[in-house]
Enzyme design. Structure first.
Site, PDB file in Angstrom:
ATOM      1  N   HIS A  51       0.868  -1.176   0.000  1.00 43.37           N
ATOM      2  CA  HIS A  51       0.000   0.000   0.000  1.00 43.37           C
ATOM      3  C   HIS A  51       0.905   1.226   0.000  1.00 43.37           C
ATOM      4  CE1 HIS A  51      -3.918  -1.911   1.779  1.00 43.37           C
ATOM      5  NE2 HIS A  51      -3.408  -2.621   0.779  1.00 43.37           N
ATOM      6  N   GLU A  53       0.903   4.111   1.718  1.00 41.92           N
ATOM      7  CA  GLU A  53       1.355   4.616   3.021  1.00 41.92           C
ATOM      8  C   GLU A  53       2.407   3.687   3.615  1.00 41.92           C
ATOM      9  OE1 GLU A  53      -3.176   5.334   2.710  1.00 41.92           O
ATOM     10  OE2 GLU A  53      -1.767   3.728   2.220  1.00 41.92           O
ATOM     11  N   CYS A  80      -5.938   2.429   5.121  1.00 48.73           N
ATOM     12  CA  CYS A  80      -6.747   1.249   5.430  1.00 48.73           C
ATOM     13  C   CYS A  80      -6.781   0.963   6.930  1.00 48.73           C
ATOM     14  CB  CYS A  80      -6.248   0.027   4.664  1.00 48.73           C
ATOM     15  SG  CYS A  80      -4.645  -0.614   5.172  1.00 48.73           S
ATOM     16  N   CYS A  90      -2.469   0.062   7.336  1.00 53.16           N
ATOM     17  CA  CYS A  90      -1.762   1.335   7.180  1.00 53.16           C
ATOM     18  C   CYS A  90      -2.044   2.266   8.355  1.00 53.16           C
ATOM     19  CB  CYS A  90      -2.114   1.979   5.850  1.00 53.16           C
ATOM     20  SG  CYS A  90      -1.424   1.074   4.446  1.00 53.16           S
TER      21      CYS A  90
END
Length: 146
Positions: A51, A53, A80, A90
């Site tokens: 992801h 981040e 998330c 995240c």
């Protein structure tokens, strides 16, 4: 740059994501308290499960002497709060890194999982700023999913 400028950059990064039918395309930028960029990333930049981040935080962690306590994470999508592909979300990674502020453009739709990242961050005392005027830009690289 101001919040709109940094978040616009995050939206630009989302457009660089390799397309996926099972994950959102997201861009993220971490900016220090001094207003300088610390790290940037986009989803699936170097791993199909990364992801944005998560990847930006990993880059920041590899730098010597970087304190994320006064940093802001700019993300095109709400970080998330639930995740199937990794043990930590995240939102959890942001809290663990000591980041105290997150600015995002688009709330995560409940397409893959329930969008609960903002709730996790708020419960941890992280300041949240939503700039919905950039939500359409954040949705564009995800149009095939919606």
């Amino acid at each position: 740059m101001d919040d709109l400028g940094w978040l616009s950059l995050a939206c630009d990064l989302a457009a660089l994501c390799p397309p996926s039918r099972t994950a959102f395309s997201v861009g993220a930028v971490i900016v220090g308290a001094d207003g300088r960029e610390i790290a940037r990333a986009h989803s699936r930049e170097s791993d199909p499960h990364d992801h944005a981040e998560e990847a930006a935080l990993a880059k920041a962690a590899s730098l010597q002497g970087v304190d994320l306590g006064g940093a802001t994470v700019y993300s095109s999508l709400e970080p998330c709060g639930k995740r199937a592909s990794r043990p930590r979300t995240c939102a959890e990674l942001i809290v663990a890194a000591g980041v105290r502020r997150v600015v995002f453009a688009w709330r995560e739709p409940s397409l893959f999982v329930a969008g609960t990242g903002a709730d996790v961050l708020a419960a941890a005392g992280v300041e949240l700023v939503e700039l919905p005027e950039l939500a359409e830009r954040a949705r564009e690289p995800n149009a095939h999913l919606l």
